[in-house]
Design a protein around this motif. Structure first.
Motif, PDB file in Angstrom:
ATOM      1  N   ALA A  78       0.759   0.742   4.040  1.00  0.00           N
ATOM      2  CA  ALA A  78       0.714   0.820   1.876  1.00  0.00           C
ATOM      3  C   ALA A  78       0.261  -0.214   1.687  1.00  0.00           C
ATOM      4  N   ARG A  79       0.139  -1.625   2.034  1.00  0.00           N
ATOM      5  CA  ARG A  79      -0.128  -3.228   1.724  1.00  0.00           C
ATOM      6  C   ARG A  79      -1.819  -2.741   1.737  1.00  0.00           C
ATOM      7  N   LYS A  80      -2.794  -1.712   2.675  1.00  0.00           N
ATOM      8  CA  LYS A  80      -4.118  -1.790   2.799  1.00  0.00           C
ATOM      9  C   LYS A  80      -4.770  -0.889   1.999  1.00  0.00           C
ATOM     10  N   GLY A  81      -3.985   0.328   1.930  1.00  0.00           N
ATOM     11  CA  GLY A  81      -4.427   1.238   0.524  1.00  0.00           C
ATOM     12  C   GLY A  81      -3.782   0.517  -0.921  1.00  0.00           C
ATOM     13  N   PHE A  82      -3.268   0.123  -1.097  1.00  0.00           N
ATOM     14  CA  PHE A  82      -3.257  -1.003  -1.935  1.00  0.00           C
ATOM     15  C   PHE A  82      -4.075  -2.100  -1.887  1.00  0.00           C
ATOM     16  N   ILE A  83      -4.313  -3.060  -1.609  1.00  0.00           N
ATOM     17  CA  ILE A  83      -5.624  -4.166  -0.807  1.00  0.00           C
ATOM     18  C   ILE A  83      -7.293  -3.227  -1.746  1.00  0.00           C
ATOM     19  N   LYS A  84      -7.530  -1.934  -0.539  1.00  0.00           N
ATOM     20  CA  LYS A  84      -8.590  -1.494  -0.756  1.00  0.00           C
ATOM     21  C   LYS A  84      -8.677  -0.538  -2.111  1.00  0.00           C
ATOM     22  N   ILE A  86      -7.524  -1.647  -5.007  1.00  0.00           N
ATOM     23  CA  ILE A  86      -6.934  -2.738  -6.047  1.00  0.00           C
ATOM     24  C   ILE A  86      -8.436  -3.987  -6.356  1.00  0.00           C
ATOM     25  N   VAL A  87      -9.335  -3.619  -5.459  1.00  0.00           N
ATOM     26  CA  VAL A  87     -10.486  -4.108  -5.210  1.00  0.00           C
ATOM     27  C   VAL A  87     -11.498  -3.891  -6.475  1.00  0.00           C
ATOM     28  N   LYS A  88     -11.250  -2.771  -7.401  1.00  0.00           N
ATOM     29  CA  LYS A  88     -12.141  -2.130  -8.264  1.00  0.00           C
ATOM     30  C   LYS A  88     -11.584  -2.702  -9.256  1.00  0.00           C
ATOM     31  N   THR A  89     -10.043  -3.438  -9.190  1.00  0.00           N
ATOM     32  CA  THR A  89     -10.057  -4.103 -10.843  1.00  0.00           C
ATOM     33  C   THR A  89     -10.268  -5.125 -11.017  1.00  0.00           C
ATOM     34  N   ILE A  90      -9.774  -6.155  -9.301  1.00  0.00           N
ATOM     35  CA  ILE A  90      -9.898  -7.408  -9.859  1.00  0.00           C
ATOM     36  C   ILE A  90     -10.816  -8.173  -8.955  1.00  0.00           C
ATOM     37  N   PRO A  91     -11.491  -8.391  -9.592  1.00  0.00           N
ATOM     38  CA  PRO A  91     -12.900  -9.218  -8.715  1.00  0.00           C
ATOM     39  C   PRO A  91     -12.726  -9.762  -7.420  1.00  0.00           C
ATOM     40  N   LYS A  92     -13.820 -10.601  -7.167  1.00  0.00           N
ATOM     41  CA  LYS A  92     -13.857 -11.329  -5.740  1.00  0.00           C
ATOM     42  C   LYS A  92     -13.377 -12.766  -6.642  1.00  0.00           C
ATOM     43  N   HIS A  93     -12.770 -13.389  -5.594  1.00  0.00           N
ATOM     44  CA  HIS A  93     -12.726 -14.905  -5.831  1.00  0.00           C
ATOM     45  C   HIS A  93     -11.665 -14.380  -7.359  1.00  0.00           C
ATOM     46  N   GLY A  94     -10.737 -13.156  -7.594  1.00  0.00           N
ATOM     47  CA  GLY A  94     -10.154 -13.924  -8.898  1.00  0.00           C
ATOM     48  C   GLY A  94      -8.425 -13.638  -9.391  1.00  0.00           C
ATOM     49  N   GLU A 141      -4.283 -10.552   4.233  1.00  0.00           N
ATOM     50  CA  GLU A 141      -4.740  -9.493   3.680  1.00  0.00           C
ATOM     51  C   GLU A 141      -6.030  -9.453   2.110  1.00  0.00           C
ATOM     52  N   LEU A 142      -5.432 -10.167   1.539  1.00  0.00           N
ATOM     53  CA  LEU A 142      -6.472 -11.171   0.306  1.00  0.00           C
ATOM     54  C   LEU A 142      -7.241 -11.613   0.485  1.00  0.00           C
ATOM     55  N   LEU A 143      -7.010 -12.864   1.890  1.00  0.00           N
ATOM     56  CA  LEU A 143      -8.019 -13.628   1.977  1.00  0.00           C
ATOM     57  C   LEU A 143      -9.214 -12.508   2.830  1.00  0.00           C
ATOM     58  N   LYS A 144      -8.534 -11.965   3.777  1.00  0.00           N
ATOM     59  CA  LYS A 144      -9.717 -10.742   4.153  1.00  0.00           C
ATOM     60  C   LYS A 144     -10.702 -10.035   3.741  1.00  0.00           C
ATOM     61  N   ALA A 145     -10.275  -9.363   2.151  1.00  0.00           N
ATOM     62  CA  ALA A 145     -10.616  -9.323   1.028  1.00  0.00           C
ATOM     63  C   ALA A 145     -11.301 -10.113   0.278  1.00  0.00           C
ATOM     64  N   ASP A 146     -11.681 -11.138   0.109  1.00  0.00           N
ATOM     65  CA  ASP A 146     -12.252 -12.454  -0.845  1.00  0.00           C
ATOM     66  C   ASP A 146     -11.862 -11.739  -1.973  1.00  0.00           C
ATOM     67  N   LEU A 147     -10.113 -11.473  -1.399  1.00  0.00           N
ATOM     68  CA  LEU A 147      -9.897 -11.667  -3.095  1.00  0.00           C
ATOM     69  C   LEU A 147      -9.105 -12.931  -4.087  1.00  0.00           C
ATOM     70  N   PHE A 148      -8.661 -14.181  -3.010  1.00  0.00           N
ATOM     71  CA  PHE A 148      -8.661 -15.551  -3.247  1.00  0.00           C
ATOM     72  C   PHE A 148      -9.858 -16.411  -4.354  1.00  0.00           C
ATOM     73  N   ASN A 149      -8.875 -16.964  -5.134  1.00  0.00           N
ATOM     74  CA  ASN A 149      -9.460 -17.914  -6.245  1.00  0.00           C
ATOM     75  C   ASN A 149      -9.507 -19.359  -4.989  1.00  0.00           C
ATOM     76  N   SER A 150     -10.559 -20.168  -4.798  1.00  0.00           N
ATOM     77  CA  SER A 150     -10.574 -21.085  -4.285  1.00  0.00           C
ATOM     78  C   SER A 150     -10.118 -22.216  -4.253  1.00  0.00           C
ATOM     79  N   ASP A 151      -9.076 -22.184  -6.111  1.00  0.00           N
ATOM     80  CA  ASP A 151      -7.981 -23.120  -6.114  1.00  0.00           C
ATOM     81  C   ASP A 151      -6.909 -22.353  -6.137  1.00  0.00           C
ATOM     82  N   ALA A 152      -6.480 -21.767  -5.220  1.00  0.00           N
ATOM     83  CA  ALA A 152      -5.410 -20.286  -5.403  1.00  0.00           C
ATOM     84  C   ALA A 152      -3.937 -20.657  -4.592  1.00  0.00           C
TER      85      ALA A 152
END
Length: 267
Positions: A78-84, A86-94, A141-152
């Protein structure tokens, strides 16, 4: 309508366990400052309808996006499916905030009695994963997907029960103690990615998860007497500090446990 000052415009929070208590209060607070939220929870259909209505109204009032997901945040698939998705909604580093507010565990005595089965090793392991080490899995998982902001910011929730005896709380206490150690290591090893990892130790708060603890009414009664301000902690008190930890001014706070209890822990 609340006038949104857009302090966190374009930023996203991922809230694990956001249907009530601290998680929901944090979504309410952060939305007032322009932060979008993805809210994960496990609810039955009847409860979910009410929750979705509340989140929809909150999003409209504050001109933000709040995306609800009724999934098992502890399930790897479920977690991996969610990450896959959510990247359509949240921009990289968002992602500005990962809030771990999962309250799921076993409340049993160490030795069986007439009313209760005893706490098993499986119970302890499941509770520890739910309320502690799953935070690490989500962060990775969020790190691997490059979703974290640089000041998260990564924020978890612990309790006084991590180092005090509460009836039936052994598995959760073990989990919270584990979470406190994990936070120390995440604070150091994830700092190279700009992440700040902290815990909030809230005072006794009347939340759905607390009410499941045996003799919770006694905890509530004692808390009001112990607290220097003569009242219990509210979810909004904790949400206010979650907001503060997300601000630029809090960028140098890392690897600590912050008491949000009005001084309750002093007695």
């Amino acid at each position: 309508m609340h006038k949104n000052n857009k302090q966190f415009s374009g930023c996203w929070a991922i809230v694990l366990g956001g249907s009530s208590g601290f998680g929901l209060a944090a979504v309410e607070k952060l939305s007032q400052y322009g932060m979008n939220s993805v809210v994960l929870y496990r609810e039955l259909a009847v409860s979910e309808r009410s929750l979705k209505g509340k989140l929809s109204k909150l999003a409209e009032e504050n001109e933000v996006t709040i995306a609800p997901f009724n999934i098992n945040a502890l399930d790897e698939t479920a977690r991996k499916g969610f990450i896959k998705n959510i990247v359509k909604t949240i921009p990289k580093h968002g992602v500005k905030l990962l809030l771990h507010s999962i309250a799921r565990g076993n409340l049993k005595p160490l030795v069986a009695d007439e009313a209760n089965a005893e706490l098993s090793i499986d119970d302890i392991q499941l509770t520890t994963y739910a309320m502690s080490t799953s935070m690490l899995d989500w962060a990775r998982e969020l790190l691997k997907a490059d979703l974290f902001n640089s000041d998260a910011r990564i924020i978890g929730l612990t309790s006084e029960g991590s180092n005090k005896y509460w009836e039936g709380y052994a598995a959760v206490s073990i989990a919270k103690s584990s979470l406190e150690s994990l936070t120390t290591y995440m604070a150091v090893e994830l700092s190279k990615y700009g992440l700040k990892t902290n815990l909030i130790q809230a005072g006794i708060t009347e939340t759905p998860s607390l009410m499941r603890i045996p003799d919770s009414d006694k905890l509530l009664e004692t808390a009001a007497k112990r607290n220097p301000f003569g009242r219990m902690t509210k979810p909004t008190d904790v949400a206010n500090v979650i907001y503060l930890l997300c601000t630029d001014e809090a960028a140098w706070i890392n690897g600590t446990v912050i008491h949000v209890d009005g001084g309750e822990h002093c007695r």
